[in-house]
Design a protein around this motif. Structure first.
Motif, short mmCIF file in Angstrom:
data_model
loop_
_atom_site.label_atom_id
_atom_site.label_comp_id
_atom_site.label_asym_id
_atom_site.label_seq_id
_atom_site.Cartn_x
_atom_site.Cartn_y
_atom_site.Cartn_z
N ILE A 145 -28.62 -48.87 19.91
CA ILE A 145 -27.86 -47.69 18.95
C ILE A 145 -26.42 -47.99 19.23
O ILE A 145 -25.70 -47.99 20.23
CB ILE A 145 -28.14 -46.27 19.32
CG1 ILE A 145 -29.66 -45.91 19.18
CG2 ILE A 145 -27.54 -45.39 18.25
CD1 ILE A 145 -30.51 -46.33 17.95
N THR A 146 -25.76 -48.26 18.05
CA THR A 146 -24.27 -48.35 17.77
C THR A 146 -23.70 -47.17 17.20
O THR A 146 -24.41 -46.51 16.58
CB THR A 146 -24.02 -49.69 17.20
OG1 THR A 146 -24.35 -49.62 15.75
CG2 THR A 146 -24.68 -51.06 17.78
N PRO A 147 -22.37 -46.86 16.98
CA PRO A 147 -21.67 -46.11 16.35
C PRO A 147 -22.31 -46.35 14.85
O PRO A 147 -22.28 -45.09 14.18
CB PRO A 147 -20.13 -46.15 16.65
CG PRO A 147 -20.13 -46.73 18.11
CD PRO A 147 -21.29 -47.72 18.15
N ASP A 148 -22.13 -47.30 14.54
CA ASP A 148 -22.57 -47.57 12.96
C ASP A 148 -23.90 -46.89 12.59
O ASP A 148 -24.05 -46.14 11.48
CB ASP A 148 -22.52 -48.92 12.58
CG ASP A 148 -20.96 -49.36 12.50
OD1 ASP A 148 -20.13 -48.62 12.26
OD2 ASP A 148 -20.76 -50.63 12.38
N THR A 153 -34.73 -42.06 24.66
CA THR A 153 -34.09 -41.50 25.66
C THR A 153 -32.94 -42.28 26.33
O THR A 153 -31.91 -41.46 26.50
CB THR A 153 -35.41 -41.48 26.83
OG1 THR A 153 -36.43 -40.74 26.36
CG2 THR A 153 -34.62 -40.84 28.18
N LEU A 154 -32.96 -43.24 26.52
CA LEU A 154 -31.43 -43.92 27.16
C LEU A 154 -30.41 -44.27 26.28
O LEU A 154 -29.52 -44.79 26.60
CB LEU A 154 -32.07 -45.44 28.06
CG LEU A 154 -33.01 -45.42 28.68
CD1 LEU A 154 -33.39 -46.88 29.55
CD2 LEU A 154 -32.59 -44.48 29.88
N SER A 155 -30.71 -43.76 24.77
CA SER A 155 -29.43 -44.10 23.93
C SER A 155 -29.06 -42.77 23.76
O SER A 155 -27.89 -42.47 22.99
CB SER A 155 -30.17 -44.50 22.57
OG SER A 155 -30.52 -46.00 22.58
N VAL A 156 -29.30 -41.80 24.22
CA VAL A 156 -28.75 -40.27 24.05
C VAL A 156 -27.24 -40.40 24.30
O VAL A 156 -26.35 -39.71 23.43
CB VAL A 156 -29.40 -39.24 25.00
CG1 VAL A 156 -28.54 -37.91 25.08
CG2 VAL A 156 -30.79 -39.13 24.46
N PHE A 157 -26.78 -40.93 25.14
CA PHE A 157 -25.26 -40.77 25.46
C PHE A 157 -24.55 -41.79 24.80
O PHE A 157 -23.30 -41.21 24.29
CB PHE A 157 -25.23 -41.25 27.14
CG PHE A 157 -26.37 -40.51 27.99
CD1 PHE A 157 -26.11 -39.07 28.25
CD2 PHE A 157 -27.41 -41.30 28.43
CE1 PHE A 157 -27.07 -38.59 28.91
CE2 PHE A 157 -28.24 -40.64 29.12
CZ PHE A 157 -28.15 -39.22 29.42
N ARG A 158 -25.14 -42.74 24.16
CA ARG A 158 -24.27 -43.40 23.20
C ARG A 158 -24.26 -42.69 21.90
O ARG A 158 -23.27 -42.66 21.16
CB ARG A 158 -24.77 -44.86 22.98
CG ARG A 158 -24.68 -45.83 24.15
CD ARG A 158 -25.19 -47.12 23.98
NE ARG A 158 -24.94 -47.95 25.09
CZ ARG A 158 -25.15 -49.16 25.16
NH1 ARG A 158 -25.86 -49.94 24.39
NH2 ARG A 158 -25.01 -49.73 26.43
N VAL A 159 -25.27 -42.04 21.65
CA VAL A 159 -25.15 -41.33 20.38
C VAL A 159 -24.48 -40.10 20.65
O VAL A 159 -23.74 -39.70 19.23
CB VAL A 159 -26.71 -40.61 19.89
CG1 VAL A 159 -26.81 -39.64 18.84
CG2 VAL A 159 -27.62 -42.04 19.69
#
Length: 358
Positions: free
Chosen positions: A166-169, A122-128
């Motif tokens: 979650i990172t861009p990589d 859930t909280l990684s949606v925006f970074r993804v």
């Protein structure tokens, strides 16, 4: 420790339609799946799952055109065969809107999918979503508007969700490693830390072949299961032994087909996909975000006549039902954040409880 197994390999056969060769969403031509799994054996159990229509995200694994410069690949915009197709027909069905499905309103408005579909916590949606934009902008230097589509379920019981690891990589790896093979299931990618029906769950997939006068086609489904209720297999309830643990919430369902369907028809398919959650015991709780996204890879022919949709609906419901069951039987027990544990469903109990059929 039991070995993970697909529900069909246990001798439990949901539905009546035949499956595709892999019994997976990747049986649909032009669909690939990739995962990035984050599991430190302690407080992080999360990840990213990418469903990549070839037309929207490049060629097969290993083709440099699908690896953007930001991910260490060649800075090329063109995919094999002349570049990234602009859109595919698509629709979203909302069973309960308690979720963060980025990009859904534009699909509703225009009836098209512009990007791969990514799933995460859930909280990684925006970074993804931001990393997906970076990936696609590198593929298409001329793009000035893109609608990234990212869904989620809450894996905070087993993973420290506030860490947002979650990172861009991680996103680039899920996209660039996507293949047409059998996707990994269970505790992988976006399903690493999820649970459903009081058991450890995760990613599951399945497919069905649809006969028809206009030519056979395939319907495939992939799920990220994390919802509450009482597990039900072929009509047999199988309650969990644990008491007092949260039941999990939300489910993301992605349905793909190579049948020629327009956006309105895909909306009807997506609604049936959500209905299939009831077959495995979902209670459709008020805090659950239950969504289905359906897209078609074949828009070269006129849409199927409405009278031919009945087996398509059946295929969608059967493939989602089996994908949900696979997400459970392919999972293993995990102890994670704050010592919380979610146990895998016992295959022995399943077989003892369920009346199997050939």
């Amino acid at each position: 420790m039991q070995k993970p197994a697909r529900i069909r390999d246990l001798g439990i056969i949901p539905g009546t339609l035949p499956t595709g060769p892999l019994n997976a969403i990747t049986d649909v031509p032009g669909v690939r799946v990739g995962h990035t799994t984050i599991d430190n054996g302690a407080d992080l159990h999360t990840g990213v799952t990418a469903i990549v229509p070839t037309a929207l995200g490049g060629g097969e694994r290993g083709v440099t055109a699908i690896v953007p410069a930001a991910a260490g690949g060649a800075d090329q915009a063109a995919a094999p065969g002349g570049g990234r197709q602009a859109t595919l027909p698509a629709a979203v069905a909302v069973g309960n809107g308690y979720g963060k499905l980025v990009g859904s309103t534009q699909i509703d408005e225009l009836g098209v999918l512009e990007t791969p579909i990514l799933l995460t916590g859930t909280l990684s949606v925006f970074r993804v979503a931001d990393a997906l934009l970076t990936y696609l902008l590198d593929l298409d230097p001329a793009a000035t508007s893109l609608n990234p589509v990212v869904g989620e379920t809450n894996d905070g019981f087993l993973s420290d969700i506030r860490r947002r690891p979650i990172t861009p990589d991680h996103v680039f790896h899920a996209l660039s490693s996507a293949s047409t093979g059998l996707p990994a299931e269970g505790c992988v990618g976006a399903g690493t830390g999820t649970a459903a029906l009081d058991f450890k769950a995760g990613i599951g997939t399945s497919s069905r072949v649809v006969p028809g006068d206009a030519g056979a086609g395939t319907v495939g489904a992939l799920v990220q299961s994390n919802f509450s209720g009482i597990l039900t297999v072929l009509g047999n309830p199988i309650p969990a032994d644990s008491v007092g643990e949260p039941g999990g919430n939300s489910c993301m369902i992605v349905v793909a087909t190579d049948l020629p369907l327009d956006a309105r028809q895909l909306g009807r398919v997506a609604r049936r996909a959500v209905f299939a959650m009831g077959r495995v015991g979902s209670d459709f709780a008020p805090g659950s975000g239950d969504y289905a996204i359906a897209f078609a890879t074949n828009s070269d022919r006129p849409p199927l006549p409405e009278r031919d949709l009945r087996p398509v609906f059946q295929a969608a419901m059967e493939s989602v039902e089996e994908a949900l069951l696979n997400s459970l039987t392919m999972a293993h027990t995990i102890t994670g954040f704050r010592g919380n544990t979610r146990h895998a469903v016992s295959h022995e109990t399943l077989l003892r409880t369920v009346s199997t059929r050939p």
